[in-house]
Design an enzyme around this catalytic site. Structure first.
Site, PDB file in Angstrom:
ATOM      1  N   GLU A 228       0.816  -1.211   0.000  1.00 20.50           N
ATOM      2  CA  GLU A 228       0.000   0.000   0.000  1.00 20.50           C
ATOM      3  C   GLU A 228       0.853   1.266   0.000  1.00 20.50           C
ATOM      4  O   GLU A 228       0.508   2.268  -0.624  1.00 20.50           O
ATOM      5  CB  GLU A 228      -0.932  -0.016   1.219  1.00 20.50           C
ATOM      6  N   THR A 349     -12.233   7.791 -13.116  1.00 17.01           N
ATOM      7  CA  THR A 349     -11.302   7.313 -12.101  1.00 17.01           C
ATOM      8  C   THR A 349     -11.643   5.914 -11.619  1.00 17.01           C
ATOM      9  O   THR A 349     -10.830   5.256 -10.974  1.00 17.01           O
ATOM     10  CB  THR A 349     -11.263   8.287 -10.909  1.00 17.01           C
TER      11      THR A 349
END
Length: 364
Positions: A228, A349
């Site tokens: 992440e 997006t």
């Protein structure tokens, strides 16, 4: 004119607090939201107006975008005044945006600048609004160019040859040496800017490929999957290394790097991006896919897991963006360019392809 981050339809635009059923947090209409939330509705709302013939949807989205640009300009004027500098017409146009926004009070609530969490898709949509409606939104082209130039000056770092996108503040001189995987949408965005206007965005493609090298390096882990977030660790010699942050070693199978690989492949034709995509796909199949015919996928707990059994490294979680975006971009990476060509479609997006709405010659 800015959208609230969350509302209770039963309460409406009230200051009365209510409990968010999704996370149990106590919310208030107009509570601080993020730059990305404010600036990531525009394509969808503009297309909704196109599909329905009702201009109200696009008008509300355009109003929100204009408002956040005004807030940024007012913020810069305030900073110039605090620094005892004379504000001029030129300095009144600010292209630095904080990631934290209070919609009801129309102000930034921090001075944090990031192309990762809280900011990412705002920058993407500055460009894509112009690509979707190149006549109506023609002014957004320069807004994007100015904003990206100033933002990259703040958040882009170079640690011994490793180019990264960190976080900064309005006043900081250099970014923090951390990079989120979320920021890996940026190479694709910059490559799109080049593709749409090569003469004025030659540097954008150079920047895109340099940042993409770091994004691909995120996948140099034991599992071949990306964490992440990463710390940028500088050694005595050689390029700085990207090391998964201690509390962020998990992989949610995010799509940003795959999106950028897809766009860069379409723009440059460089096979290293398809080769990279195939390596990631095989890593997903090995470490994320559940055993058994017709089985699903899970997130991964530790990208540097070296145990023998992948079953010991799974999380009981899978986000919808894995199917909506990650797998879609991997699929498109191996499709011929005639499938959803970048000249005819703009991806939201969330990776939904929308057809370009305006074509030259433009008319009133």
């Amino acid at each position: 004119g800015l959208p609230a981050s969350v509302i209770n339809p039963g309460v409406g635009p009230s200051k009365t607090a209510f409990v968010n059923p999704f996370n149990g947090n106590k919310c208030r209409y107009g509570d601080p939201t993020t730059l990305a939330e404010v600036g990531s509705l525009q394509l969808e709302m503009q297309y909704l107006s196109h599909a329905t013939g009702d201009p109200r949807f696009a008008q509300q989205a355009d109003k929100a975008m204009q408002k956040i640009i005004e807030i940024a300009g007012a913020e810069q004027l305030g900073r110039k005044s605090r620094n005892a500098r004379k504000a001029t017409a030129q300095t009144s146009v600010n292209r630095l945006f904080a990631t934290d926004v209070h919609p009801r009070e129309s102000r930034f609530t921090s001075d944090r600048v990031s192309m990762g969490s809280g900011g990412d898709s705002f920058y993407e949509y500055l460009l894509k609004q112009y690509l979707l409606r190149p006549y109506t939104m023609r002014d957004m082209r320069q807004t994007f160019a100015d904003t990206i130039r100033e933002t990259l000056e703040k958040v882009r770092g170079n640690a011994q040859g490793t180019v990264f996108l960190g976080q900064a503040t309005f006043s900081s001189s250099e970014p923090i040496k951390k990079m989120e995987h979320l920021a890996c949408f940026a190479p694709g965005m910059l490559a799109l800017a080049y593709e749409s206007d090569p003469e004025n965005h030659r540097q954008s493609l150079v920047d895109a490929e340099a940042i993409m090298e770091s994004c691909m390096a995120m996948y140099a882990t034991a599992t071949g999957l990306a964490a992440e977030s990463y710390d940028i660790v500088v050694g005595k010699t050689g390029p700085a290394k990207l090391v998964p942050s201690n509390t962020m070693k998990f992989s949610l199978l995010r799509p940003e790097t795959m999106e950028s690989a897809f766009v860069l492949w379409r723009v440059t034709g460089n096979r290293k991006y398809t080769d990279f995509g195939w390596r990631v796909f095989t890593a997903i199949e090995k470490h994320s896919r559940l055993p058994g015919k017709g089985s699903g996928y899970t997130a991964v707990a530790d990208v540097n897991f070296r145990g023998g059994n992948p079953e010991m490294n799974r999380l009981d979680r899978l986000d919808s963006f894995f199917f909506a975006e990650t797998l879609k971009y991997l699929y498109l990476l191996f499709c011929p360019p005639c499938v959803l060509p970048l000249s005819d479609y703009v991806f939201t997006t969330e990776a939904h392809p929308l057809p370009v709405l305006e074509r030259p010659p433009f008319s009133q």
